[in-house]
Design an enzyme around this catalytic site. Structure first.
Site, PDB file in Angstrom:
ATOM      1  N   ASP A 116       5.863   2.086   6.698  1.00 29.99           N
ATOM      2  CA  ASP A 116       4.612   1.322   6.539  1.00 29.99           C
ATOM      3  C   ASP A 116       3.757   2.067   5.517  1.00 29.99           C
ATOM      4  O   ASP A 116       3.118   3.042   5.869  1.00 29.99           O
ATOM      5  CB  ASP A 116       3.916   1.207   7.898  1.00 29.99           C
ATOM      6  CG  ASP A 116       2.577   0.497   7.831  1.00 29.99           C
ATOM      7  OD1 ASP A 116       2.244  -0.047   6.768  1.00 29.99           O
ATOM      8  OD2 ASP A 116       1.856   0.514   8.843  1.00 29.99           O
ATOM      9  N   HIS A 150       0.823  -1.210   0.000  1.00 27.75           N
ATOM     10  CA  HIS A 150       0.000   0.000   0.000  1.00 27.75           C
ATOM     11  C   HIS A 150       0.858   1.261   0.000  1.00 27.75           C
ATOM     12  O   HIS A 150       1.875   1.337   0.690  1.00 27.75           O
ATOM     13  CB  HIS A 150      -1.027  -0.005   1.129  1.00 27.75           C
ATOM     14  CG  HIS A 150      -0.492   0.018   2.519  1.00 27.75           C
ATOM     15  ND1 HIS A 150      -0.301   1.189   3.213  1.00 27.75           N
ATOM     16  CD2 HIS A 150      -0.146  -0.975   3.368  1.00 27.75           C
ATOM     17  CE1 HIS A 150       0.142   0.901   4.429  1.00 27.75           C
ATOM     18  NE2 HIS A 150       0.243  -0.397   4.551  1.00 27.75           N
ATOM     19  N   GLU A 205      -5.185   1.421   2.239  1.00 31.70           N
ATOM     20  CA  GLU A 205      -5.073   0.255   3.129  1.00 31.70           C
ATOM     21  C   GLU A 205      -5.285   0.677   4.561  1.00 31.70           C
ATOM     22  O   GLU A 205      -5.833  -0.056   5.374  1.00 31.70           O
ATOM     23  CB  GLU A 205      -3.696  -0.394   2.951  1.00 31.70           C
ATOM     24  CG  GLU A 205      -3.569  -1.779   3.591  1.00 31.70           C
ATOM     25  CD  GLU A 205      -3.047  -1.763   5.019  1.00 31.70           C
ATOM     26  OE1 GLU A 205      -2.923  -2.832   5.608  1.00 31.70           O
ATOM     27  OE2 GLU A 205      -2.764  -0.667   5.578  1.00 31.70           O
TER      28      GLU A 205
HETATM   29 ZN   LIG Z   1       0.900  -1.380   6.319  1.00 28.71          ZN
END
Ligand SMILES: [Zn+2]
Length: 359
Positions: free
Chosen positions: A182, A72, A214
């Site tokens: 992330d 993502h 996401e």
């Molecule tokens: Zn993630």
């Protein structure tokens, strides 16, 4: 590992984590990824949700099976919720920051033109009795741009995106700490895997998708729509896994520098997991198996249940301090994940189907 487009993985991580893009506002990062993927893939395109697809055409006979990779490209951040008297901004979070880590952080308000601001709160001397004893909440914090109310209202209306303004921090051992690892680290894994696959063609077609939304909540919107759109025969999500850190329970984390974390659980097809392990062994690559007794919390959850079901797996990049401004990874793990993916995909025979292998 230096890419054929002249950047090391650490350089790609620095660059791609610096791009903004909270869920629903991924245009800027999408534009850059169309260029980056375009330099290695056979074809790039964007779907109606905004997810970016990069295609590597397999050298098998058509019709070729298709593998979907997903990482993502949205990252957690904030939206302006209100402009208060004095020009102070209140924000709401998108994606779930750890509020305790925010006071004193510098942010960028994506107004036109962008404004620098700081997350502020009253100092200990001016707090009410007992106030310092409870954990700080986002409601306790505001943004100070230093600008007057009228100007702030005009430039940063409700809904304006706000992201942490922090350059990647280089730690010892080549480790990098930055907001947005992330899952921009997963995006870099896909980019490196595409480079490897472009020079050693798999028999399958491979579509690497930088997904939108996401971090949105219960549903991974970009992954769900991409999987419905592409009807893949196999899906692999690449996302971060909790890295080792003081105070975390043993078994809940994987050490940084220990290579890919391969999830195991109901979200994961056992045959795909076994194939990934075989590839890691063939490459003499260290890896860990990470139990995911409930959902993996990644794009894999939605890929797995798209249309009539897709065999899925998750490759995790060890990452410390998730959902804070210092998400920390080791570029060597990123390279390993890319090599593992490329090896696994190039070993798939044109006839291979995970579901049939199980029977
Ligand atoms: Zn993630």
């Amino acid at each position: 590992m230096v890419s054929n487009v002249g950047r090391t993985s650490a350089e790609w991580l620095r660059y791609i984590t610096s791009l903004p893009g909270v869920p629903g506002q991924e245009e800027a990062v999408a534009r850059e990824l169309l260029k980056a993927f375009g330099s290695v893939a056979d074809r790039v395109e964007q779907d109606r949700m905004g997810s970016v697809y990069a295609w590597i055409q397999g050298d098998g006979k058509p019709p070729r099976p298709r593998a979907l990779l997903a990482a993502h490209m949205d990252k957690i951040g904030f939206l302006v919720r209100a402009v208060e008297p004095g020009g102070y901004l209140r924000v709401t979070e998108v994606g779930g920051f750890d509020s305790r880590t925010l006071p004193g952080k510098e942010v960028l308000v994506h107004s036109s033109p962008p404004m620098v601001a700081v997350f502020a709160t009253r100092p200990p001397h001016l707090q009410k009795k007992g106030e310092a004893d409870r954990p700080i909440q986002l409601e306790d914090l505001y943004l100070d741009t230093g600008r007057p109310e009228r100007e702030v209202k005009r430039k940063a209306p409700v809904g304006t995106m706000v992201t942490l303004r922090q350059s990647p921090i280089e730690l010892l051992g080549d480790r990098l700490a930055a907001p947005g690892m992330d899952d921009r680290a997963g995006v870099v894994v896909m980019l490196r895997a595409l480079e490897l696959l472009a020079s050693k063609r798999p028999s399958w077609d491979v579509v690497a998708v930088a997904t939108v939304e996401e971090e949105f909540g219960a549903v991974c919107l970009g992954a769900r729509t991409a999987a419905e759109n592409l009807s893949p025969d196999l899906g692999i999500a690449i996302d971060v896994s909790h890295g080792d850190m003081p105070g975390a329970r043993e078994g809940d984390t994987v050490p940084l520098g220990s290579g890919p974390a391969l999830s195991i659980g109901g979200n994961i097809h056992p045959v795909v997991l076994e194939g990934l392990k075989r590839s890691a062994k063939a490459l003499s690559m260290p890896y860990r198996v990470e139990p995911c007794p409930t959902g993996s919390g990644t794009d894999a959850m939605d890929i797995q249940i798209s249309s009539s079901g897709v065999p899925t797996a998750v490759i995790g990049i060890p990452c410390r301090y998730m959902h804070t401004g210092v998400e920390t990874v080791e570029p060597r793990d990123v390279d390993r994940c890319a090599h593992l993916l490329a090896h696994y995909l190039s070993e798939l025979s044109p006839e291979w189907r995970a579901v049939e292998v199980l029977k």
